[in-house]
Design a protein around this motif. Structure first.
Motif, PDB file in Angstrom:
ATOM      1  N   LEU A  95     -21.224  40.604 -23.358  1.00 28.30           N
ATOM      2  CA  LEU A  95     -20.160  40.972 -23.975  1.00 28.30           C
ATOM      3  C   LEU A  95     -20.827  42.011 -24.969  1.00 28.30           C
ATOM      4  O   LEU A  95     -20.167  43.066 -25.456  1.00 28.30           O
ATOM      5  CB  LEU A  95     -19.452  39.912 -24.614  1.00 28.30           C
ATOM      6  CG  LEU A  95     -18.530  39.094 -23.808  1.00 28.30           C
ATOM      7  CD1 LEU A  95     -17.743  38.064 -24.440  1.00 28.30           C
ATOM      8  CD2 LEU A  95     -17.300  40.115 -23.437  1.00 28.30           C
ATOM      9  N   ARG A  96     -21.599  41.819 -25.873  1.00 32.95           N
ATOM     10  CA  ARG A  96     -22.080  42.535 -26.981  1.00 32.95           C
ATOM     11  C   ARG A  96     -22.944  43.698 -26.418  1.00 32.95           C
ATOM     12  O   ARG A  96     -22.815  44.512 -26.899  1.00 32.95           O
ATOM     13  CB  ARG A  96     -23.260  41.696 -27.610  1.00 32.95           C
ATOM     14  CG  ARG A  96     -23.518  42.166 -29.170  1.00 32.95           C
ATOM     15  CD  ARG A  96     -24.701  41.376 -29.777  1.00 32.95           C
ATOM     16  NE  ARG A  96     -24.613  40.157 -29.869  1.00 32.95           N
ATOM     17  CZ  ARG A  96     -23.881  39.473 -30.690  1.00 32.95           C
ATOM     18  NH1 ARG A  96     -23.145  40.271 -31.936  1.00 32.95           N
ATOM     19  NH2 ARG A  96     -23.614  38.281 -30.790  1.00 32.95           N
ATOM     20  N   GLY A  97     -23.237  43.561 -25.329  1.00 34.56           N
ATOM     21  CA  GLY A  97     -23.849  44.613 -24.731  1.00 34.56           C
ATOM     22  C   GLY A  97     -23.250  45.576 -24.009  1.00 34.56           C
ATOM     23  O   GLY A  97     -23.755  46.807 -23.376  1.00 34.56           O
ATOM     24  N   GLY A  98     -22.047  45.556 -23.953  1.00 35.13           N
ATOM     25  CA  GLY A  98     -20.985  46.474 -23.363  1.00 35.13           C
ATOM     26  C   GLY A  98     -20.321  46.184 -22.106  1.00 35.13           C
ATOM     27  O   GLY A  98     -19.711  47.278 -21.437  1.00 35.13           O
ATOM     28  N   ALA A  99     -20.538  45.182 -21.456  1.00 35.02           N
ATOM     29  CA  ALA A  99     -20.298  44.828 -20.195  1.00 35.02           C
ATOM     30  C   ALA A  99     -18.731  44.800 -20.096  1.00 35.02           C
ATOM     31  O   ALA A  99     -18.011  44.394 -21.007  1.00 35.02           O
ATOM     32  CB  ALA A  99     -20.368  43.114 -19.805  1.00 35.02           C
ATOM     33  N   SER A 100     -18.033  45.441 -19.251  1.00 31.38           N
ATOM     34  CA  SER A 100     -16.443  45.546 -18.989  1.00 31.38           C
ATOM     35  C   SER A 100     -15.943  44.371 -18.520  1.00 31.38           C
ATOM     36  O   SER A 100     -14.561  44.218 -18.575  1.00 31.38           O
ATOM     37  CB  SER A 100     -16.295  46.669 -18.157  1.00 31.38           C
ATOM     38  OG  SER A 100     -16.703  47.937 -18.826  1.00 31.38           O
ATOM     39  N   GLY A 101     -16.558  43.268 -17.947  1.00 30.20           N
ATOM     40  CA  GLY A 101     -15.989  42.067 -17.271  1.00 30.20           C
ATOM     41  C   GLY A 101     -17.039  41.303 -16.522  1.00 30.20           C
ATOM     42  O   GLY A 101     -18.264  41.635 -16.580  1.00 30.20           O
ATOM     43  N   PHE A 102     -16.503  40.269 -15.820  1.00 35.06           N
ATOM     44  CA  PHE A 102     -17.381  39.407 -15.204  1.00 35.06           C
ATOM     45  C   PHE A 102     -16.801  39.040 -13.770  1.00 35.06           C
ATOM     46  O   PHE A 102     -15.561  39.117 -13.861  1.00 35.06           O
ATOM     47  CB  PHE A 102     -17.434  37.959 -16.071  1.00 35.06           C
ATOM     48  CG  PHE A 102     -17.901  38.399 -17.257  1.00 35.06           C
ATOM     49  CD1 PHE A 102     -19.227  38.284 -17.837  1.00 35.06           C
ATOM     50  CD2 PHE A 102     -16.786  38.558 -18.379  1.00 35.06           C
ATOM     51  CE1 PHE A 102     -19.352  38.493 -18.988  1.00 35.06           C
ATOM     52  CE2 PHE A 102     -17.039  38.745 -19.623  1.00 35.06           C
ATOM     53  CZ  PHE A 102     -18.327  38.758 -19.978  1.00 35.06           C
ATOM     54  N   VAL A 103     -17.630  38.645 -12.796  1.00 40.18           N
ATOM     55  CA  VAL A 103     -17.363  38.381 -11.653  1.00 40.18           C
ATOM     56  C   VAL A 103     -18.069  37.166 -11.067  1.00 40.18           C
ATOM     57  O   VAL A 103     -19.185  37.122 -11.513  1.00 40.18           O
ATOM     58  CB  VAL A 103     -17.279  39.663 -10.569  1.00 40.18           C
ATOM     59  CG1 VAL A 103     -18.743  40.177 -10.349  1.00 40.18           C
ATOM     60  CG2 VAL A 103     -16.690  39.334  -9.207  1.00 40.18           C
ATOM     61  N   LEU A 104     -17.411  36.273 -10.394  1.00 42.30           N
ATOM     62  CA  LEU A 104     -18.255  35.259  -9.521  1.00 42.30           C
ATOM     63  C   LEU A 104     -19.082  35.720  -8.493  1.00 42.30           C
ATOM     64  O   LEU A 104     -18.414  36.345  -7.542  1.00 42.30           O
ATOM     65  CB  LEU A 104     -17.325  34.169  -9.285  1.00 42.30           C
ATOM     66  CG  LEU A 104     -16.402  33.487 -10.591  1.00 42.30           C
ATOM     67  CD1 LEU A 104     -15.634  32.397 -10.034  1.00 42.30           C
ATOM     68  CD2 LEU A 104     -17.511  32.652 -11.389  1.00 42.30           C
ATOM     69  N   LYS A 105     -20.226  35.147  -8.438  1.00 41.73           N
ATOM     70  CA  LYS A 105     -20.927  35.502  -7.358  1.00 41.73           C
ATOM     71  C   LYS A 105     -20.443  34.981  -5.918  1.00 41.73           C
ATOM     72  O   LYS A 105     -20.502  35.563  -4.965  1.00 41.73           O
ATOM     73  CB  LYS A 105     -22.615  34.933  -7.368  1.00 41.73           C
ATOM     74  CG  LYS A 105     -23.253  35.425  -6.231  1.00 41.73           C
ATOM     75  CD  LYS A 105     -24.893  35.079  -6.316  1.00 41.73           C
ATOM     76  CE  LYS A 105     -25.479  35.991  -7.425  1.00 41.73           C
ATOM     77  NZ  LYS A 105     -26.734  35.964  -7.379  1.00 41.73           N
ATOM     78  N   ASP A 106     -19.835  33.789  -6.019  1.00 45.06           N
ATOM     79  CA  ASP A 106     -19.208  33.279  -4.912  1.00 45.06           C
ATOM     80  C   ASP A 106     -17.640  33.472  -4.655  1.00 45.06           C
ATOM     81  O   ASP A 106     -16.922  32.846  -4.213  1.00 45.06           O
ATOM     82  CB  ASP A 106     -19.592  31.614  -4.846  1.00 45.06           C
ATOM     83  CG  ASP A 106     -18.850  30.984  -6.168  1.00 45.06           C
ATOM     84  OD1 ASP A 106     -18.500  31.799  -6.993  1.00 45.06           O
ATOM     85  OD2 ASP A 106     -18.705  29.936  -6.162  1.00 45.06           O
TER      86      ASP A 106
END
Length: 220
Positions: A95-106
């Motif tokens: 989050l701090r590094g600028g990621a726009s979101g998250f997705v599960l590998k599965d």
């Protein structure tokens, strides 16, 4: 041409699976692959993808450092970090590094495709409440300023209200119902917020709202 995507994972079989799912969906072009963080940074420079699907732990160089480097050098590129949604140092650093979101590998194939499309559009990734929970748990561990008496400088009262509701995890449709306005009006307010606050996407608006104390980091 479809959405340009770069796949970053140290396991070729995982990259192959992601490529198969994304290309089969239509409207998405996998323009390249990388097996570690440094290779990902170089691939972004070469292929200029619009979305990077970034693994976290890779022996040749972690994805978090790569995320920070990519978002700093190529602000138009959005990074989706592969995670289990566990709230840990990896998620906070992403989050701090600028990621726009998250997705599960599965994730189910449909969820992976939806994740790429939504983050490309600058909207909230998957369920807005998930991102909100991640940010709340992150910010709760750090000092947060007292909430301002009124809207932050440069924002209208309406924009302030929309920002708070975005940070609470409401979708555009839910915000429209809460404020009794058209959904298109909410989209316009969100666009103004992104421009005025110089944020890349909706996830970064959530981070901004919590860091500024607009929404309590603890409680409901």
């Amino acid at each position: 041409m479809g959405i340009r995507v770069l796949l970053v994972d140290d396991q070729p079989i995982v990259r192959t699976g992601f490529r198969t799912v994304l290309t089969a969906a239509g409207g998405i072009d996998v323009v390249g692959e990388a097996g570690d963080g440094p290779a990902a940074v170089a691939a972004v420079a070469s292929y200029r993808p619009e979305v990077v699907l970034m693994d976290v732990r890779m022996p040749g160089g972690d994805g978090l450092t790569a995320t920070e480097q990519i978002t700093a050098a190529y602000p138009e590129t959005r990074v989706l970090v592969v995670t289990t949604f566990d709230v840990d140092d990896y998620v906070r650093r992403a989050l701090r590094g600028g990621a726009s979101g998250f997705v599960l590998k599965d994730s189910d194939p449909e969820d992976l495709v939806r994740a790429v499309r939504t983050v490309h559009a600058g909207e909230s990734l998957l369920a807005p409440s998930v991102t909100t929970r991640l940010v709340r748990d992150w910010v709760a561990q750090e000092p947060v300023p007292a909430p301002p008496d009124g809207p932050p400088e440069g924002l209208t009262a309406r924009e302030h209200d929309v920002l708070v509701l975005v940070a609470r995890g409401l979708s555009n449709a839910e915000i429209a119902a809460e404020m009794v306005v058209a959904e298109s009006t909410v989209k316009t307010h969100v666009a103004h917020l992104l421009r005025k606050l110089e944020r890349r996407d909706r996830v970064q608006l959530v981070v901004h709202a919590f860091e500024c104390g607009l929404v309590p980091a603890r409680g409901t």
